[in-house]
Design an enzyme around this catalytic site. Structure first.
Site, mmCIF file in Angstrom:
data_model
loop_
_atom_site.group_PDB
_atom_site.id
_atom_site.type_symbol
_atom_site.label_atom_id
_atom_site.label_comp_id
_atom_site.label_asym_id
_atom_site.label_seq_id
_atom_site.Cartn_x
_atom_site.Cartn_y
_atom_site.Cartn_z
ATOM 1 C CG ASN A 208 0.363 0.546 2.951
ATOM 2 O OD1 ASN A 208 0.485 0.814 2.479
ATOM 3 N ND2 ASN A 208 -0.383 -1.331 3.548
ATOM 4 C CG ASP A 277 -7.096 -6.426 7.158
ATOM 5 O OD1 ASP A 277 -6.465 -5.608 7.884
ATOM 6 O OD2 ASP A 277 -7.707 -4.761 6.417
ATOM 7 C CE LYS A 287 9.061 -11.485 -14.490
ATOM 8 N NZ LYS A 287 10.165 -10.954 -15.714
ATOM 9 C CG PHE A 321 -2.925 5.470 13.434
ATOM 10 C CD1 PHE A 321 -1.855 4.500 14.320
ATOM 11 C CD2 PHE A 321 -2.882 6.525 12.808
ATOM 12 C CE1 PHE A 321 -0.770 5.625 15.347
ATOM 13 C CE2 PHE A 321 -1.392 7.533 13.867
ATOM 14 C CZ PHE A 321 -0.681 6.838 14.770
ATOM 15 C CE LYS A 335 -11.609 -0.128 10.894
ATOM 16 N NZ LYS A 335 -10.375 0.772 9.631
ATOM 17 C CE LYS A 339 -9.149 -4.137 14.632
ATOM 18 N NZ LYS A 339 -7.465 -3.785 13.313
#
Ligand code: CTP
Length: 423
Positions: A208, A277, A287, A321, A335, A339
């Site tokens: 990301n 995730d 490859k 976060f 969240k 958590k």
């Protein structure tokens, strides 16, 4: 963080004196009021006019030349400064200070000051290794002077060894470290940062846009505030922050293992990493070659690291976060509860100035007491300091009220809208 600080920069007679000009420029750029003192020998290497231009103030070179607004210059300068920094510090100035000699404006200012003094030695390697110089440096360190170790490399005299002026970035960081109040001395802060990489063949991976800037800013600020810091980071282009125990990982599973291996020591865990995730179910050993048909990659779930920490939280302070593109508050609260975090830092990625790559963020802090603090656009270093202030506050409250260590929520959360109290 240096904005508004007052720094006396002492320059002595070594070839590295020219680097003090760039340091002056950088300090002024950060909003510091810099007053420069040059020894007579320093003026052989660089002119007072250069430093006067860069600092925007008269340069002090002589004890007896009156300068407007500074009646008795060395006394005024020693009172004026939040810190005195000597760049470069020759064997001569080190010897003089260690012997209590005060025979020019720089040494008298140092003798008269109650402010911290940072000495940045730069000299020939044989001089630096000379037993008398070593003894003087050790003596100054014992008396509470801050000494930066010189760097190694090619020296101006042509020899190779220890004696180079430390990099300016190292000097700047040390100044910031010294000027920061040490209010997190009893904490060991474990920070995760950056993206994770989830490979599906030897040359390709899913990742990301996380730059790691937020987590690195937190690690840097925590170290400056006196905490021990472990920074577990995915791949980034950032400089490793000074003073932290740095652990480099690549995938979410590596991050999970590194976090668990270091958890027992941590009193605070701040999970700023953007953990993938999902990961490809299979990572090919060769490859993947292009074929005529489309390629499908099956993904499987990664461990949720913060959820696992939440289950064995004990008295640790756990901060997570939430980066959301819709229903920011509801998602963040969900969240935090799921958590078992103490508070969550939520940001809306759709807002200009918030999110992954930039130097700024727009956050809301939501805690388990039902407080929501919506903050304006600010620098990630400011965000880091606000997060650590919140950690400190929670620790203080827990000391006053140890029963709040149970880890259960004392109230039922409601779906919330606007406002700063969401209970
Ligand atoms: N996190 C984690 N391990 C994961 C995923 C996330 O430790 N596998 C942590 C992040 O570091 C962050 C918090 O959990 O502190 C929330 O991350 P986020 O990706 O926003 O939440 P998710 O629970 O993955 O929810 P979603 O992706 O559905 O928004």
């Amino acid at each position: 963080m240096l904005k508004g600080k007052k720094i006396v920069l002492g320059i002595t007679g070594g070839i590295a004196a020219y680097k003090a000009a760039e340091l002056t420029r950088q300090l002024v750029k950060e909003g510091v009021d810099v007053k420069v003192i040059m020894t007579r020998h320093a003026t052989e290497f660089i002119t007072p006019m250069t430093l006067q231009t860069l600092s925007g103030s008269p340069v002090f070179t002589d004890m007896f030349t009156p300068i407007k607004d500074f009646e008795i210059a060395h006394i005024s300068l020693s009172d004026f400064s939040d810190i005195i920094v000597i760049v470069p510090a020759t064997a001569n100035i080190i010897g003089k200070i260690a012997s209590g000699i005060a025979d020019d404006i720089l040494t008298t200012t140092i003798m008269a000051t109650k402010s911290p003094v940072l000495i940045c030695p730069a000299m020939n390697v044989n001089m630096f290794e000379n037993a008398i110089v070593r003894e003087n440096i050790n003596k100054l360190a014992d008396h509470g002077f801050y000494i930066l170790e010189p760097g190694s490399g090619e020296l101006a005299c042509g020899t190779i060894g220890k004696g180079r002026l430390p990099e300016l970035a190292v000097i700047m960081e040390k100044i910031k470290y010294i000027l920061t109040e040490k209010d997190l001395l009893s904490e060991h802060v474990l920070v995760t940062a950056g993206p994770t990489r989830e490979p599906f063949d030897p040359v390709r991976f899913i990742t990301n846009y996380s730059s790691g800037k937020m987590g690195y800013a937190i690690a840097t600020a925590a170290y400056r505030r006196g905490a021990r810091v472990t920074l577990i980071s995915g791949p980034t282009h950032l400089q490793i922050p000074h003073g932290v125990n740095f652990i480099s990982i690549s995938s979410a599973r590596e991050m999970r293992d590194a976090v668990m291996a270091n958890l027992s020591e941590a009193t605070v865990v701040i999970k700023a990493a953007a953990v993938a995730d999902y990961r490809p179910s299979i990572c090919e050993t060769q490859k993947i070659k292009k074929k005529n048909e489309d390629l499908e990659i099956k993904l499987e779930k990664n461990p949720d690291i913060i959820e696992e920490i939440g289950q064995k939280k004990e008295e640790r302070i756990l901060v997570g976060f939430a980066m959301e593109s819709e229903h920011l508050v509801e998602n963040a609260i969900a969240k935090m509860v799921k958590k078992n975090m103490d508070f969550i830092v939520a940001n809306d990625v759709t807002k200009q100035g918030a999110g992954f790559q930039g130097d700024t963020n727009i956050i809301s802090i939501l805690d388990r007491d039902g407080e929501m603090n919506e903050l304006p656009l600010m620098d990630k270093t400011q965000v880091a300091s606000i997060i650590l202030d919140k950690v400190k506050l929670i620790r203080e409250n827990r000391r006053k009220n140890p029963t709040s260590l149970t880890g259960t929520f004392p109230f039922a959360w409601k779906t919330v809208g606007d406002g700063d109290k969401v209970k």
